[in-house]
Design a protein around this motif. Structure first.
Motif, PDB file in Angstrom:
ATOM      1  N   HIS A 225       0.851  -1.200   0.000  1.00  0.00           N
ATOM      2  CA  HIS A 225       0.000   0.000   0.000  1.00  0.00           C
ATOM      3  C   HIS A 225       0.890   1.256   0.000  1.00  0.00           C
ATOM      4  O   HIS A 225       0.609   2.213  -0.714  1.00  0.00           O
ATOM      5  CB  HIS A 225      -0.931  -0.055   1.195  1.00  0.00           C
ATOM      6  CG  HIS A 225      -1.791   1.161   1.338  1.00  0.00           C
ATOM      7  ND1 HIS A 225      -2.731   1.525   0.400  1.00  0.00           N
ATOM      8  CD2 HIS A 225      -1.827   2.119   2.296  1.00  0.00           C
ATOM      9  CE1 HIS A 225      -3.314   2.649   0.789  1.00  0.00           C
ATOM     10  NE2 HIS A 225      -2.784   3.030   1.935  1.00  0.00           N
ATOM     11  N   THR A 226       1.916   1.266   0.823  1.00  0.00           N
ATOM     12  CA  THR A 226       3.061   2.154   0.607  1.00  0.00           C
ATOM     13  C   THR A 226       4.299   1.265   0.735  1.00  0.00           C
ATOM     14  O   THR A 226       4.215   0.148   1.260  1.00  0.00           O
ATOM     15  CB  THR A 226       3.160   3.304   1.646  1.00  0.00           C
ATOM     16  OG1 THR A 226       3.365   2.737   2.946  1.00  0.00           O
ATOM     17  CG2 THR A 226       1.910   4.187   1.633  1.00  0.00           C
TER      18      THR A 226
ATOM     19  N   HIS B 237       5.039   0.692   4.607  1.00  0.00           N
ATOM     20  CA  HIS B 237       3.907   0.532   5.523  1.00  0.00           C
ATOM     21  C   HIS B 237       4.282  -0.509   6.577  1.00  0.00           C
ATOM     22  O   HIS B 237       4.940  -1.507   6.272  1.00  0.00           O
ATOM     23  CB  HIS B 237       2.699   0.042   4.704  1.00  0.00           C
ATOM     24  CG  HIS B 237       1.418  -0.070   5.472  1.00  0.00           C
ATOM     25  ND1 HIS B 237       1.194  -1.047   6.418  1.00  0.00           N
ATOM     26  CD2 HIS B 237       0.288   0.667   5.429  1.00  0.00           C
ATOM     27  CE1 HIS B 237      -0.032  -0.904   6.925  1.00  0.00           C
ATOM     28  NE2 HIS B 237      -0.602   0.142   6.327  1.00  0.00           N
TER      29      HIS B 237
ATOM     30  N   ASP C  51      -3.644   0.243   6.803  1.00  0.00           N
ATOM     31  CA  ASP C  51      -4.376   0.040   5.545  1.00  0.00           C
ATOM     32  C   ASP C  51      -3.955  -1.252   4.843  1.00  0.00           C
ATOM     33  O   ASP C  51      -4.266  -1.440   3.669  1.00  0.00           O
ATOM     34  CB  ASP C  51      -4.122   1.218   4.577  1.00  0.00           C
ATOM     35  CG  ASP C  51      -4.960   2.437   4.935  1.00  0.00           C
ATOM     36  OD1 ASP C  51      -5.783   2.348   5.864  1.00  0.00           O
ATOM     37  OD2 ASP C  51      -4.780   3.481   4.274  1.00  0.00           O
ATOM     38  N   HIS C  52      -3.245  -2.127   5.542  1.00  0.00           N
ATOM     39  CA  HIS C  52      -2.752  -3.333   4.865  1.00  0.00           C
ATOM     40  C   HIS C  52      -3.867  -4.329   4.558  1.00  0.00           C
ATOM     41  O   HIS C  52      -3.955  -4.857   3.454  1.00  0.00           O
ATOM     42  CB  HIS C  52      -1.652  -3.984   5.702  1.00  0.00           C
ATOM     43  CG  HIS C  52      -1.020  -5.169   5.040  1.00  0.00           C
ATOM     44  ND1 HIS C  52      -0.589  -5.144   3.734  1.00  0.00           N
ATOM     45  CD2 HIS C  52      -0.751  -6.426   5.501  1.00  0.00           C
ATOM     46  CE1 HIS C  52      -0.086  -6.336   3.415  1.00  0.00           C
ATOM     47  NE2 HIS C  52      -0.180  -7.125   4.464  1.00  0.00           N
TER      48      HIS C  52
ATOM     49  N   SER D  93      -7.084  -2.046  -0.357  1.00  0.00           N
ATOM     50  CA  SER D  93      -6.285  -0.821  -0.294  1.00  0.00           C
ATOM     51  C   SER D  93      -5.646  -0.554  -1.653  1.00  0.00           C
ATOM     52  O   SER D  93      -5.333  -1.473  -2.403  1.00  0.00           O
ATOM     53  CB  SER D  93      -5.240  -0.897   0.810  1.00  0.00           C
ATOM     54  OG  SER D  93      -4.807  -2.197   1.006  1.00  0.00           O
ATOM     55  N   ASN D  94      -5.495   0.708  -1.948  1.00  0.00           N
ATOM     56  CA  ASN D  94      -4.875   1.115  -3.202  1.00  0.00           C
ATOM     57  C   ASN D  94      -3.396   0.718  -3.193  1.00  0.00           C
ATOM     58  O   ASN D  94      -2.687   0.928  -2.221  1.00  0.00           O
ATOM     59  CB  ASN D  94      -5.033   2.635  -3.338  1.00  0.00           C
ATOM     60  CG  ASN D  94      -4.403   3.180  -4.599  1.00  0.00           C
ATOM     61  OD1 ASN D  94      -3.411   3.888  -4.553  1.00  0.00           O
ATOM     62  ND2 ASN D  94      -4.948   2.836  -5.745  1.00  0.00           N
ATOM     63  N   VAL D  95      -2.952   0.118  -4.296  1.00  0.00           N
ATOM     64  CA  VAL D  95      -1.543  -0.213  -4.470  1.00  0.00           C
ATOM     65  C   VAL D  95      -1.106   0.450  -5.764  1.00  0.00           C
ATOM     66  O   VAL D  95      -1.648   0.144  -6.831  1.00  0.00           O
ATOM     67  CB  VAL D  95      -1.331  -1.737  -4.558  1.00  0.00           C
ATOM     68  CG1 VAL D  95       0.131  -2.059  -4.821  1.00  0.00           C
ATOM     69  CG2 VAL D  95      -1.796  -2.419  -3.274  1.00  0.00           C
TER      70      VAL D  95
ATOM     71  N   PHE E 227       2.901  -6.290  -2.208  1.00  0.00           N
ATOM     72  CA  PHE E 227       1.632  -6.342  -1.468  1.00  0.00           C
ATOM     73  C   PHE E 227       1.151  -7.786  -1.323  1.00  0.00           C
ATOM     74  O   PHE E 227       0.771  -8.224  -0.227  1.00  0.00           O
ATOM     75  CB  PHE E 227       0.587  -5.488  -2.190  1.00  0.00           C
ATOM     76  CG  PHE E 227      -0.728  -5.381  -1.478  1.00  0.00           C
ATOM     77  CD1 PHE E 227      -0.799  -4.833  -0.204  1.00  0.00           C
ATOM     78  CD2 PHE E 227      -1.900  -5.795  -2.085  1.00  0.00           C
ATOM     79  CE1 PHE E 227      -2.023  -4.709   0.456  1.00  0.00           C
ATOM     80  CE2 PHE E 227      -3.124  -5.679  -1.434  1.00  0.00           C
ATOM     81  CZ  PHE E 227      -3.189  -5.136  -0.163  1.00  0.00           C
TER      82      PHE E 227
ATOM     83  N   GLU F  11      -2.671   2.530  -9.692  1.00  0.00           N
ATOM     84  CA  GLU F  11      -3.039   1.123  -9.462  1.00  0.00           C
ATOM     85  C   GLU F  11      -2.898   0.313 -10.771  1.00  0.00           C
ATOM     86  O   GLU F  11      -2.396  -0.813 -10.766  1.00  0.00           O
ATOM     87  CB  GLU F  11      -4.475   1.063  -8.926  1.00  0.00           C
ATOM     88  CG  GLU F  11      -5.004  -0.341  -8.724  1.00  0.00           C
ATOM     89  CD  GLU F  11      -5.222  -0.725  -7.255  1.00  0.00           C
ATOM     90  OE1 GLU F  11      -5.157   0.139  -6.366  1.00  0.00           O
ATOM     91  OE2 GLU F  11      -5.443  -1.917  -7.014  1.00  0.00           O
TER      92      GLU F  11
END
Ligand code: ZN
Length: 299
Positions: A149-150, A153, A168-169, A176-178, A192, A270
Motif C-alpha cells: 500500500h506504501t 507501511h 491500511d494493509h 487498499s490502493n496499491v 503487497f 493502481e
C-alpha cells in the motif's frame, strides 16, 4: 478513518492520527473526551504509513507531548511527499504525463495533492525498524514491515492478545490502493501480495483496520484480497490486449467511473502497479514513446 486508543499500565497510546482538518481534530478531541483522556495524556503515537489520513495530526500530538514513532524508511518517504519542495508530487506529475494522463487531469491531480499537504502537520518521528518490539501503553507489540500500500507501511502485532493493528494493509470491505509511483520499489503489487501472505497465518483473532469495522477472520480476508488481485490482473491483460495502449487509457477501461482528481491518481497508479507486476511475470512489455504504451506478450 479509525485511530485506535490503547490503554495500558504504561498510559495511553494511539495508532494512527487522522487528517488534520477542523473536523478531524474535533473528532479526535471528542473521541478522547469520551474516553476521559486529554491530548497531553497520549504518551506515544504509532503511525502505520505516510498517508495524510494517518500522519495528518501526528505533529499536533507530538507538540502536546507524545512521542511519534514510525518505520524508519517511511519517515524518509514522508519527507519526500510532504516536505516543502513536494519532490515526489512533482516527479509523479512527469511520470503520469509519460503514461498518458491528459494535462488538465494531471494539473487537477497535482493541485488536489498539494492541497492535501496542508492537512499534514510538520512532525519529527522517532524511527523504528522492522521486527522491533514497541511498547504501546504497556502492551508488547512487534513492528512488521508490510510493503505494498506504501513501500514501507508497517503494522503492529500484539501476539499475547492476538490483535493486529493493520493500518491500511488488510481492510474489511475495500481493498487498499496499491500504486506504482516514480520512486516506488520495483514491484509494489508483488510486494503487497507477498506481505498479505506474510500476515495471513499470524496468531491473530482480532484485526483492527484503519478503515471499516474490526473483524476476526484474517486468513479469509487475505484470501479474498488475493483472489481480487488475480481477477484484476486478468482484467488488465484483457484491457491491454489487441492494440497497444497507454496506461491511462487502460485505467479508464478498468475504472470507468472516476469522480475526483484523487480517484484519477489512484486509478492510474493502481493500473501501473498491475502492469508492472505483469511485466515482471513476462506477460506484458512496456513500449517506449510519448506516451509509453503496453503490449501483451503472446502465449
Ligand atoms: Zn493509506
Amino acid at each position: 478513518m479509525n485511530a485506535y486508543l490503547v490503554e495500558g499500565t504504561g498510559g495511553y497510546a494511539l495508532v494512527d492520527a487522522g487528517l488534520h482538518t477542523a473536523e478531524g481534530e474535533a473528532a479526535l478531541r471528542a473521541g478522547l473526551a469520551d474516553a476521559r483522556v486529554d491530548l497531553a495524556g497520549i504518551r506515544r503515537v504509532f503511525v502505520t504509513h505516510l498517508h495524510p489520513d494517518h500522519l495528518g495530526m501526528a505533529g499536533t500530538l507530538e507538540r502536546a507531548g507524545a512521542e511519534v514513532v514510525m518505520h524508519r524508511p517511511e519517515i524518509a518517504a514522508a519527507r519526500r511527499v510532504w516536505g516543502a519542495d513536494h519532490r515526489d508530487i512533482e516527479a509523479t506529475y512527469a511520470h503520469f504525463a509519460r503514461h498518458g494522463m491528459p494535462p488538465e487531469v494531471n494539473d487537477g491531480m497535482r493541485a488536489s495533492w498539494l492541497e492535501m499537504a496542508e492537512r499534514v502537520d510538520a512532525v519529527d518521528p522517532v524511527p523504528i525498524e522492522d521486527g522491533d518490539e514497541l511498547d504501546l501503553g504497556g502492551r508488547a507489540t512487534r513492528v512488521a514491515w508490510t510493503p505494498g500500500h506504501t513501500d514501507y507501511h508497517a503494522v503492529l502485532v500484539d501476539a499475547p492478545e492476538g490483535v493486529l493493528f493493520a493500518g491500511d494493509h488488510v481492510l474489511p470491505r475495500i481493498t487498499s490502493n496499491v500504486g506504482l509511483y516514480p520512486r516506488s520499489r520495483d514491484d509494489p503489487l508483488g510486494d503487497f501480495l507477498s506481505s498479505l501472505r506474510k500476515v495471513r497465518d499470524l496468531p491473530v483473532h482480532r484485526v483492527l483496520p484503519a478503515h471499516g469495522e474490526p473483524f476476526d477472520d484474517l486468513a479469509g480476508r487475505v484470501d479474498a484480497i488475493l483472489a481480487h488481485h488475480d481477477a484484476r490482473l486478468a482484467a488488465t491483460i484483457d484491457a491491454a490486449d489487441g492494440a497497444e495502449r497507454d496506461a491511462y487509457s487502460i485505467a479508464r477501461t478498468l475504472f470507468p467511473r472516476l469522480r475526483s482528481a484523487h480517484e484519477e491518481r489512484f486509478a492510474l497508479a493502481e493500473t501501473l502497479a498491475h502492469l508492472r507486476h505483469l511485466e515482471r511475470a513476462g506477460r506484458v512489455v512496456e513500449v517506449d514513446g510519448e506516451p509509453a504504451r503496453w503490449k501483451v506478450v503472446a502465449g
